[in-house]
Design a protein around this motif. Sequence first.
Motif: not given
Lengths: 327, 327
Positions: B7-25
């Motif tokens: 496995v590899e730990i990678v960093q990537a920007p969190v993309r914008e949410l689209e309608d109906g989506e949620i962002l979970i920490k």
Amino acid sequence: MLTNQDVEIVQAPVRELEDGEILIKMVWLQMDAAVRSWLDEGEGYLPAVKIGEPVRGGGMGRVIASKHPDVTVGMWCGGGLPGWQEYAIADGDSPIVNPYPPDWDVLFQLAVISSPAATAYFGLKELGELQPGDSVLVSAAAGSTGSVAVQTALNLGASVVGIAGSDEKCRWVEELGAQACLNRRTDDLAARLKELRPKGFDIYFDNVGGPILDLALRRLAIGGRVVIIGAISMYNQGGRPPGPSNYLNLINRQAKMVGYQGMAYVSRYDEAWNQMWEWKAENKMRYRTEMAHGLENCVDQLNMLFTGGNTGKAMVQLCEDPGPGPY
Amino acid sequence: MLTNQDVEIVQAPVRELEDGEILIKMVWLQMDAAVRSWLDEGEGYLPAVKIGEPVRGGGMGRVIASKHPDVTVGMWCGGGLPGWQEYAIADGDSPIVNPYPPDWDVLFQLAVISSPAATAYFGLKELGELQPGDSVLVSAAAGSTGSVAVQTALNLGASVVGIAGSDEKCRWVEELGAQACLNRRTDDLAARLKELRPKGFDIYFDNVGGPILDLALRRLAIGGRVVIIGAISMYNQGGRPPGPSNYLNLINRQAKMVGYQGMAYVSRYDEAWNQMWEWKAENKMRYRTEMAHGLENCVDQLNMLFTGGNTGKAMVQLCEDPGPGPY
């Protein structure tokens, strides 16, 4: 494998009958895979046969002397599990000593009723929970139990695919009504089973264990049932046989594997037997016998079960039927 | 075993949410044996994880942004199977994305409800056909599913014997109410199981496969049921694992072996969950967590399941709970 060095043919006088006993002149011995397992020590449903005892097994003969009020000379009688002997003495009151009228169809009794009937009937109907339309796979399909299972499944409204050990056997299984029967020695079983039933089999009736069981576990339909009635491919391996490594497919297929033990259905045997006689009358239950002659051929005839030599019920005939007497 | 090289730990920007989506920490990831199996190609109930995708797995975090009308910031949310990542975007309409109120008991949810609840409840009650008074054997009894199964069996009126991997774990299983818990590394399991239940076990709840499954097959009561929920001792072996060579005891014991697949009970999950919350309220359903911290410890924490290091639910905490917001 049992060898002729493991057994000895001995002559001994037949003792006098005591009150309640009967003397049976055995005509036919039936060869069952269980016979081999009874010779092993270990945890079976009957104790192991001891050195000096006749090899345990079923058969049928004529009652030629009787000191039991209800069992008359000339009747047919299995005598419990009389074993490999020409004359057997049995307790006429024993619940497993069933006498039959002198004109009974004894070969149907031995080939179909004796053990295959209940195994096939309850194995498929109760443990296999067979529903009309189900897709059933039967291994050792030309064998004694297999051929009865094939016809039972068909008679109960299922479709059947068989697996057997030669083209000749496969032809017979197809004659019995199976949609197809695969030759385990020459067909690509994995590919053909997938092709024949892309969604898998609802029931696998397993008489053989080993690689075919493993393959069948991969080809189960969702909700499938594996009915384990024995493992003929494994009885002679000695030591601990390999288990079915695909058993975890029971999870993916929401499936189960159920052991058939006849003792559980003893009180309901009549139901299976009556159904078989009824199907026989309707010409929907056929059988073949694979017959050898003489005590000296018992070992070879038994071993044939494990090498797949037999089509239908393997038996040994010990003498001509002496008829209904008087003797 | 999975390694940190896989496995590899990678960093990537969190993309914008689209309608109906949620962002979970994500706050907690739960380590389940199934996570390992999802990394294998083959016939599973979900497709294998592809190279480049997050390792699939369950967890729970706070909704920190929402473009879904019914999912509000501050709620807890599992996000389906978000996998090993610190932030997860989920479709708020997905039937497997269940949001919970900000004050939900999320650790009970993860440790008991998420997967052990249904597995233990339906595995024992439906597939195991558990009746009050039954004798139940549970392997990996201090593990996440095992410990819930032990308590479920007890709460349903059965008696329980456990098997676990250390004296400390055994003590905990006995604290939960098991009559005895055997240490698989130091106890003579065959002798002790026979001593504890001379007539055998009515149910064996199998989480481990391998030699313990084989032993349990020998120690089944007549009519016994083996409920197969996994084979943690075998997932990492590669190739075809050995099957249970004592499966023929299913015949002698008139027993069956049944695969538990959660999908079969999805429509009834509420029944299991409600029962678990009720038992929790009555202090009859306890749990422990085995907690590690940070994405970099996920592999080790997962592997612990297979070496038997964990007591209770193995988890990885990714951050402090940020609380119900606003953020």
